[in-house]
Design an enzyme around this catalytic site. Structure first.
Site, PDB file in Angstrom:
ATOM      1  N   TRP A 127      -8.488  19.542   2.800  1.00 12.63           N
ATOM      2  CA  TRP A 127      -9.864  19.621   3.303  1.00 12.63           C
ATOM      3  C   TRP A 127     -10.072  20.905   4.113  1.00 12.63           C
ATOM      4  CZ3 TRP A 127     -13.350  17.128   0.952  1.00 12.63           C
ATOM      5  CH2 TRP A 127     -13.205  15.809   0.541  1.00 12.63           C
ATOM      6  N   ASP A 139       0.882  -1.157   0.000  1.00 13.31           N
ATOM      7  CA  ASP A 139       0.000   0.000   0.000  1.00 13.31           C
ATOM      8  C   ASP A 139       0.928   1.217   0.000  1.00 13.31           C
ATOM      9  OD1 ASP A 139      -2.284   1.627   0.261  1.00 13.31           O
ATOM     10  OD2 ASP A 139      -2.105   1.617   2.440  1.00 13.31           O
ATOM     11  N   LEU A 140       0.420   2.372  -0.386  1.00 17.69           N
ATOM     12  CA  LEU A 140       1.282   3.555  -0.492  1.00 17.69           C
ATOM     13  C   LEU A 140       1.230   4.427   0.759  1.00 17.69           C
ATOM     14  CD1 LEU A 140       3.149   5.345  -2.234  1.00 17.69           C
ATOM     15  CD2 LEU A 140       1.078   6.372  -3.229  1.00 17.69           C
ATOM     16  N   ASP A 141       0.071   4.999   1.020  1.00 12.35           N
ATOM     17  CA  ASP A 141      -0.035   5.972   2.103  1.00 12.35           C
ATOM     18  C   ASP A 141       0.020   5.288   3.459  1.00 12.35           C
ATOM     19  OD1 ASP A 141      -0.245   8.529   3.090  1.00 12.35           O
ATOM     20  OD2 ASP A 141      -2.419   8.460   3.227  1.00 12.35           O
ATOM     21  N   LYS A 180     -11.068  -1.590  -0.831  1.00  8.87           N
ATOM     22  CA  LYS A 180     -10.750  -2.494   0.261  1.00  8.87           C
ATOM     23  C   LYS A 180     -11.869  -2.388   1.307  1.00  8.87           C
ATOM     24  CE  LYS A 180      -5.930  -1.188  -0.507  1.00  8.87           C
ATOM     25  NZ  LYS A 180      -4.811  -0.390   0.037  1.00  8.87           N
ATOM     26  N   LYS A 211     -11.107  20.054  -3.965  1.00  9.52           N
ATOM     27  CA  LYS A 211     -10.267  19.487  -2.912  1.00  9.52           C
ATOM     28  C   LYS A 211      -9.102  18.730  -3.529  1.00  9.52           C
ATOM     29  CE  LYS A 211      -8.766  16.075  -0.125  1.00  9.52           C
ATOM     30  NZ  LYS A 211      -8.189  14.751  -0.457  1.00  9.52           N
ATOM     31  N   SER A 227      -2.645   0.403  -4.376  1.00  8.74           N
ATOM     32  CA  SER A 227      -3.167   1.575  -3.681  1.00  8.74           C
ATOM     33  C   SER A 227      -4.479   2.054  -4.288  1.00  8.74           C
ATOM     34  CB  SER A 227      -2.142   2.723  -3.758  1.00  8.74           C
ATOM     35  OG  SER A 227      -2.708   3.940  -3.306  1.00  8.74           O
ATOM     36  N   ALA A 228      -5.399   2.492  -3.439  1.00  8.98           N
ATOM     37  CA  ALA A 228      -6.672   3.030  -3.913  1.00  8.98           C
ATOM     38  C   ALA A 228      -6.524   4.445  -4.469  1.00  8.98           C
ATOM     39  CB  ALA A 228      -7.684   3.033  -2.779  1.00  8.98           C
ATOM     40  N   SER A 229      -5.382   5.070  -4.215  1.00 13.56           N
ATOM     41  CA  SER A 229      -5.175   6.460  -4.635  1.00 13.56           C
ATOM     42  C   SER A 229      -5.070   6.597  -6.148  1.00 13.56           C
ATOM     43  CB  SER A 229      -3.895   7.009  -3.997  1.00 13.56           C
ATOM     44  OG  SER A 229      -3.595   8.279  -4.534  1.00 13.56           O
ATOM     45  N   LYS A 230      -5.807   7.555  -6.688  1.00 14.01           N
ATOM     46  CA  LYS A 230      -5.709   7.847  -8.122  1.00 14.01           C
ATOM     47  C   LYS A 230      -4.505   8.751  -8.396  1.00 14.01           C
ATOM     48  CE  LYS A 230     -10.595   7.164  -9.079  1.00 14.01           C
ATOM     49  NZ  LYS A 230     -11.870   7.749  -9.535  1.00 14.01           N
ATOM     50  N   ASN A 231      -3.865   9.212  -7.329  1.00 19.55           N
ATOM     51  CA  ASN A 231      -2.674  10.061  -7.460  1.00 19.55           C
ATOM     52  C   ASN A 231      -1.389   9.279  -7.209  1.00 19.55           C
ATOM     53  OD1 ASN A 231      -3.933  12.781  -7.864  1.00 19.55           O
ATOM     54  ND2 ASN A 231      -4.846  12.315  -5.897  1.00 19.55           N
ATOM     55  N   SER A 277     -16.011  11.525   2.470  1.00 23.11           N
ATOM     56  CA  SER A 277     -15.280  12.519   3.272  1.00 23.11           C
ATOM     57  C   SER A 277     -15.922  13.894   3.113  1.00 23.11           C
ATOM     58  CB  SER A 277     -13.813  12.577   2.843  1.00 23.11           C
ATOM     59  OG  SER A 277     -13.127  11.392   3.163  1.00 23.11           O
ATOM     60  N   GLU A 299       0.370  -3.315   4.698  1.00 25.15           N
ATOM     61  CA  GLU A 299      -0.796  -2.449   4.849  1.00 25.15           C
ATOM     62  C   GLU A 299      -0.821  -1.754   6.206  1.00 25.15           C
ATOM     63  OE1 GLU A 299      -3.559  -0.998   4.182  1.00 25.15           O
ATOM     64  OE2 GLU A 299      -3.948  -1.542   2.097  1.00 25.15           O
ATOM     65  N   ASP A 300      -1.375  -0.517   6.231  1.00 21.09           N
ATOM     66  CA  ASP A 300      -1.480   0.199   7.500  1.00 21.09           C
ATOM     67  C   ASP A 300      -2.924   0.352   7.963  1.00 21.09           C
ATOM     68  OD1 ASP A 300      -2.234   2.155   5.528  1.00 21.09           O
ATOM     69  OD2 ASP A 300      -1.804   3.729   7.003  1.00 21.09           O
ATOM     70  N   THR A 349       0.915  10.860   3.346  1.00 18.89           N
ATOM     71  CA  THR A 349       0.299  12.032   2.715  1.00 18.89           C
ATOM     72  C   THR A 349      -0.921  12.519   3.504  1.00 18.89           C
ATOM     73  OG1 THR A 349      -1.093  10.651   1.291  1.00 18.89           O
ATOM     74  CG2 THR A 349       1.042  11.331   0.401  1.00 18.89           C
ATOM     75  N   LYS A 355     -10.390   9.379   7.887  1.00 20.39           N
ATOM     76  CA  LYS A 355      -9.329   8.412   7.586  1.00 20.39           C
ATOM     77  C   LYS A 355      -9.905   7.111   7.029  1.00 20.39           C
ATOM     78  CE  LYS A 355      -5.729  10.330  10.488  1.00 20.39           C
ATOM     79  NZ  LYS A 355      -4.801  10.150  11.621  1.00 20.39           N
ATOM     80  N   GLY A 356      -9.386   6.683   5.907  1.00 19.53           N
ATOM     81  CA  GLY A 356      -9.815   5.449   5.267  1.00 19.53           C
ATOM     82  C   GLY A 356     -11.163   5.531   4.578  1.00 19.53           C
TER      83      GLY A 356
END
Length: 214
Positions: free
Chosen positions: A24, A8-10, A144, A75, A113-117, A51, A168-169, A16, A44-45
């Protein structure tokens, strides 16, 4: 036998979370209400649109769908402006050393990672070339704890899930890894990530020997 690691990334390779909070908060300031770090814990998550709903609830605002989509986009623009300034110095302690150790031992490496970035962040951290496969939010449709992101990572590496270990975190990420038939190392607190096969505070506590004992 373990042949690959899927990260996982973040919260695992980079943090990040503070950039999400600042983005936000900037949006809340524009809308005319305060958004605190305590408020941010609720995000978070959680997906970007959920969000935003929480943020608007805190501000006491009820907006139409079109306006909410515009705000979510704004955002993300705030967030992207921050991550475009990231440097390799922001890689979390021990991550680079462990990745190099994996490569030295001929293990494959993927990002899940779920991040599109995610690609933007990897590029800014100068990590892209280290990964044999990258599965990010643009390549999956299920969040997830659905194991889709990790199963696609294993598939991209041409390996069965049983030969992959996920790092994973988040609790949902640990559940996703296990549901996909993979071993999992939790990064963080044993109280939260107790379902993982091993829990360590960070990648600085990982090495090939610990990996081989999973």
């Amino acid at each position: 036998m373990i042949k690959a690691c899927i990260f996982d990334l973040d919260g695992v390779i980079v943090d990040t979370a503070r950039y999400h909070f600042i983005a936000w908060k900037a949006l809340a300031d524009e809308l005319g209400f305060d958004f605190t770090e305590k408020d941010n814990e609720r995000l978070k998550g959680v997906s970007r649109m959920t969000s935003l709903d929480i943020l608007l609830e805190i501000g006491g605002l009820d907006l139409p769908k079109e306006k909410k989509e515009e705000l979510a986009k704004r955002k993300n623009e705030h967030y992207r402006s921050f991550i475009l300034e990231m440097t390799p110095d922001e890689i979390l302690p021990g991550a680079m050393k462990f990745i190099k150790e994996l490569k030295d031992n001929d293990l494959k490496i993927a990002l899940g990672s779920a991040s599109k970035n995610a690609m933007t962040i990897l590029d800014r951290l100068e990590l892209t070339s280290w990964f044999d496969a990258v599965i990010d939010g643009t390549k999956v449709s299920n969040a997830k704890p659905d194991p889709e992101v990790f199963l696609k990572g294993a598939e991209a590496l041409n390996l069965p899930p049983s030969e992959c270990v996920v790092f994973e975190d988040a609790e949902a990420g640990v559940e996703a890894a296990l549901a996909g038939g993979m071993k999992c190392v939790g990064i963080g607190s044993p109280e939260v990530l107790g379902k993982a096969n091993l829990v360590v505070p960070g990648l600085h506590e990982m090495d090939i020997e610990k990996l081989s004992r999973l």
